[in-house]
Design an enzyme around this catalytic site. Structure first.
Site, PDB file in Angstrom:
ATOM      1  N   GLN A 295      -9.031 -37.977 133.050  1.00 20.84           N
ATOM      2  CA  GLN A 295      -8.821 -37.443 134.396  1.00 20.84           C
ATOM      3  C   GLN A 295     -10.032 -37.629 135.304  1.00 20.84           C
ATOM      4  O   GLN A 295      -9.915 -37.479 136.516  1.00 20.84           O
ATOM      5  CB  GLN A 295      -8.439 -35.957 134.313  1.00 20.84           C
ATOM      6  CG  GLN A 295      -7.097 -35.704 133.642  1.00 20.84           C
ATOM      7  CD  GLN A 295      -5.912 -36.135 134.502  1.00 20.84           C
ATOM      8  OE1 GLN A 295      -6.042 -36.399 135.706  1.00 20.84           O
ATOM      9  NE2 GLN A 295      -4.746 -36.218 133.879  1.00 20.84           N
TER      10      GLN A 295
ATOM     11  N   THR B 217      -1.855 -58.216 119.305  1.00 22.58           N
ATOM     12  CA  THR B 217      -2.132 -59.167 120.391  1.00 22.58           C
ATOM     13  C   THR B 217      -2.463 -58.422 121.683  1.00 22.58           C
ATOM     14  O   THR B 217      -1.746 -57.491 122.059  1.00 22.58           O
ATOM     15  CB  THR B 217      -0.898 -60.070 120.605  1.00 22.58           C
ATOM     16  OG1 THR B 217      -0.656 -60.747 119.376  1.00 22.58           O
ATOM     17  CG2 THR B 217      -1.116 -61.073 121.715  1.00 22.58           C
TER      18      THR B 217
ATOM     19  N   CYS C  30       2.941 -33.664 130.558  1.00 21.97           N
ATOM     20  CA  CYS C  30       3.312 -33.971 129.180  1.00 21.97           C
ATOM     21  C   CYS C  30       4.000 -32.797 128.516  1.00 21.97           C
ATOM     22  O   CYS C  30       4.796 -32.980 127.606  1.00 21.97           O
ATOM     23  CB  CYS C  30       2.076 -34.362 128.371  1.00 21.97           C
ATOM     24  SG  CYS C  30       1.216 -35.748 129.088  1.00 21.97           S
TER      25      CYS C  30
HETATM   26  N1  PLP Z   1      -5.821 -36.968 128.002  1.00 23.16           N
HETATM   27  C1  PLP Z   1      -5.631 -36.450 129.216  1.00 23.16           C
HETATM   28  C2  PLP Z   1      -6.616 -35.463 129.758  1.00 23.16           C
HETATM   29  C3  PLP Z   1      -4.521 -36.822 129.975  1.00 23.16           C
HETATM   30  O1  PLP Z   1      -4.328 -36.298 131.182  1.00 23.16           O
HETATM   31  C4  PLP Z   1      -3.600 -37.765 129.436  1.00 23.16           C
HETATM   32  C5  PLP Z   1      -2.377 -38.137 130.165  1.00 23.16           C
HETATM   33  O2  PLP Z   1      -1.662 -37.308 130.682  1.00 23.16           O
HETATM   34  C6  PLP Z   1      -3.852 -38.299 128.154  1.00 23.16           C
HETATM   35  C7  PLP Z   1      -4.970 -37.868 127.471  1.00 23.16           C
HETATM   36  C8  PLP Z   1      -2.934 -39.310 127.538  1.00 23.16           C
HETATM   37  O3  PLP Z   1      -3.080 -40.551 128.178  1.00 23.16           O
HETATM   38  P1  PLP Z   1      -2.041 -41.764 127.945  1.00 23.16           P
HETATM   39  O4  PLP Z   1      -0.866 -41.442 128.806  1.00 23.16           O
HETATM   40  O5  PLP Z   1      -2.749 -42.981 128.384  1.00 23.16           O
HETATM   41  O6  PLP Z   1      -1.705 -41.802 126.501  1.00 23.16           O
END
Ligand code: PLP
Length: 394
Positions: free
Chosen positions: A180, A241, A327
Site C-alpha cells: 500500500q 516462465t 479482500c
Molecule cells: N498486502 C496488502 C497490504 C494488500 O493490500 C494486498 C492487496 O489487497 C495484498 C497484500 C495482496 O496483494 P496481491 O493482490 O498482489 O496478491
C-alpha cells in the site's frame, strides 16, 4: 447509466494508459520467452525484463539480483515467510502484528501448523505498532519479524525504520509488506534496514498478476527455500516462465509513480481532506478511523455510528467504495483491523473506506460528498421516524 465514481483505489487501481501502451508490443510482435536466449526473440524479451528489473530495484534502492518476480504480493509474502521458515530448523518464532493483511496472517497461520510460534503484537487505537512491544517480544527463538508499511484499511504508516534497526541489531530478518505504500512513500531498503519486501503492480496503476519480492543478498544474505518447483527461473527462487508484458507494465507504472509521487500526494491529500471535512460538517458524529497525521494521503476510513456500512454502500449507487477491506468484504465479519483498534462489532460494521487515486477530480469529490451526506441523512431520518412510531405505539 454512468459508472459510479471510483473511490476504491486501495483495492485496485485502473491501469494508466501509458502503462498499457508500454505493454502492448510485448503481447504482439515482441512475444519471445525471456529464457530463450539463443535467438533474437528471446534476447529481446530478456533485455526488456532486465531493464524493468533495474527500474524496480532502483525504486527501493536495491540491486537487480535482489528482485524476484512473482504473480503478485500474496505469492511474494508466501515465498518470504514460508521460504524462511523452511530454511530455519532450530529456531521457530515469527513476530507480526494484529492489523496485517490476510496474506501475512494466513501465511503465519500456515507455518504455525508446522510448529512455529507466531507472536502478534497489538497496535494502539490509531493502528500504530510501538517498536518497544516488538523489542519485548523478541527471544532466542525469534527468526523473523513481519510488519506492513502502510495498512490497507486505515492507511496507518508503521515506524518501519525503528523496527528495522531493532531487528538489524539482533540479526533478525525483517520482512515488510509494502503493497500500500509502494509508489506513494519513499522506500529505501538499506536505510530502513529491510531484508525482504513484497509489492504488487495493481495498486500503482500497473497490471494485475505481477509483483516482486526483494530479498537482501548482502549483509545479510537471506536464504529462502523456493516454493514453486520447475525450471529454476529467477535464480532458482521462483520457477515459471516470466510474463514479459506484465513486468514491462509494472516498471512503467513505477516510473510514472516516481515522477508524480510528490504532486500526486499533495493532490490526493487535498481531495481526501475535502471529502472528510465535507462529510464531517454535515454529520459531526462520524469517527475517523486510524491516525489523523500518520496515514496514507489517499486513504479515508470513517465510521457512521449506529448505521450499518452495508446499508449506506447499497444506497450510494453513485460511488464505488469499500466496507472493511476488499479482500475480506465477501464475509460479514467485522474488520480485524478495527477490532484490533478496540472497536465493538457494531461500530466496526459501520466503517467505510474511501480510497482516492490518480484519476479522481475535485468535481467527483464534491459530488461524492453530496451523495454520501444525502444518503446518510435519509437513513438517519428513517431511523428517527421508526423510533418515534415505536414510542407513539407504547
Ligand atoms: N498486502 C496488502 C497490504 C494488500 O493490500 C494486498 C492487496 O489487497 C495484498 C497484500 C495482496 O496483494 P496481491 O493482490 O498482489 O496478491
Amino acid at each position: 447509466m454512468s459508472k459510479p465514481i471510483y473511490l476504491d483505489n486501495q483495492s485496485t487501481t485502473p491501469m494508466d494508459p501509458l502503462v498499457l501502451n508500454a505493454m502492448l508490443p510485448f503481447f504482439k510482435e515482441k512475444f519471445g520467452n525471456a529464457s530463450s536466449i539463443h535467438h533474437p526473440y528471446g534476447l529481446e524479451a530478456k533485455d526488456a525484463v532486465e531493464k524493468a528489473r533495474l527500474v524496480l530495484a532502483k525504486s527501493i534502492k536495491a540491486q537487480k539480483r535482489e528482485i524476484i518476480f512473482t504473480s503478485g504480493a500474496t505469492e511474494a509474502i508466501n515465498l518470504a515467510i514460508k521460504g524462511v521458515a523452511a530454511k530455519y530448523k532450530k529456531n521457530h518464532q515469527i513476530i507480526t502484528q494484529s492489523t496485517e493483511h490476510s496474506a501475512v496472517i494466513d501465511t503465519c497461520n500456515s507455518i504455525k501448523r508446522k510448529g512455529w510460534s507466531v507472536v502478534k503484537v497489538p497496535v494502539d487505537n490509531h493502528g500504530l505498532v510501538d517498536p518497544k512491544t516488538i523489542l519485548n517480544s523478541i527471544n532466542s527463538q525469534t527468526v523473523l519479524v513481519a510488519i506492513m508499511h502502510a495498512n490497507n484499511e486505515i492507511g496507518s504508516i508503521q515506524p518501519i525504520k525503528e523496527i528495522g534497526k531493532i531487528c538489524k541489531d539482533r540479526d533478525i530478518i525483517f520482512f515488510v509488506d509494502a503493497c500500500q505504500s509502494y509508489g506513494k512513500l519513499d522506500l529505501n531498503v538499506e536505510e530502513m534496514n529491510i531484508n525482504m519486501l513484497a509489492v504488487t503492480g495493481h495498486k500503482i496503476y500497473g497490471p494485475k498478476g505481477i509483483g516482486f519480492l526483494y530479498v537482501s543478498q548482502k549483509k545479510p544474505k537471506i536464504d529462502l527455500e523456493m516454493q514453486i518447483d520447475g525450471g529454476g527461473h529467477e535464480r532458482g527462487y521462483r520457477s515459471g516462465t516470466l510474463s514479459v508484458p506484465l513486468i514491462v507494465g509494472f516498471a512503467k507504472a513505477v516510473e510514472i509513480c516516481e515522477k508524480r509521487q510528490k504532486s500526486e500526494n499533495l493532490k490526493l491529500k487535498k481531495l481526501r481532506d475535502c471529502l472528510y471535512h465535507g462529510i464531517k460538517n454535515a454529520h459531526p458524529d462520524v469517527i475517523l478511523n486510524g491516525s489523523f497525521d500518520n496515514r496514507l494521503n489517499h486513504n479515508l476510513n470513517v465510521c457512521f455510528p449506529d448505521i450499518d456500512a452495508e446499508t449506506i454502500v447499497m444506497k450510494t449507487e453513485g460511488i464505488a467504495c469499500s466496507i472493511g477491506s476488499a479482500c475480506g468484504s465477501m464475509e460479514r465479519k467485522p474488520s480485524h483491523v478495527l477490532k484490533a483498534l478496540g472497536y465493538s462489532n457494531e461500530l466496526a460494521h459501520s466503517a467505510i473506506r474511501f480510497s482516492l487515486g490518480r484519476f479522481n477530480t475535485m468535481e467527483e469529490i464534491n459530488r461524492s460528498i453530496g451523495i454520501i451526506n444525502e444518503t446518510v441523512g435519509h437513513i438517519k431520518m428513517k431511523k428517527i421516524k421508526r423510533k418515534s412510531r415505536f414510542f407513539n405505539k407504547v
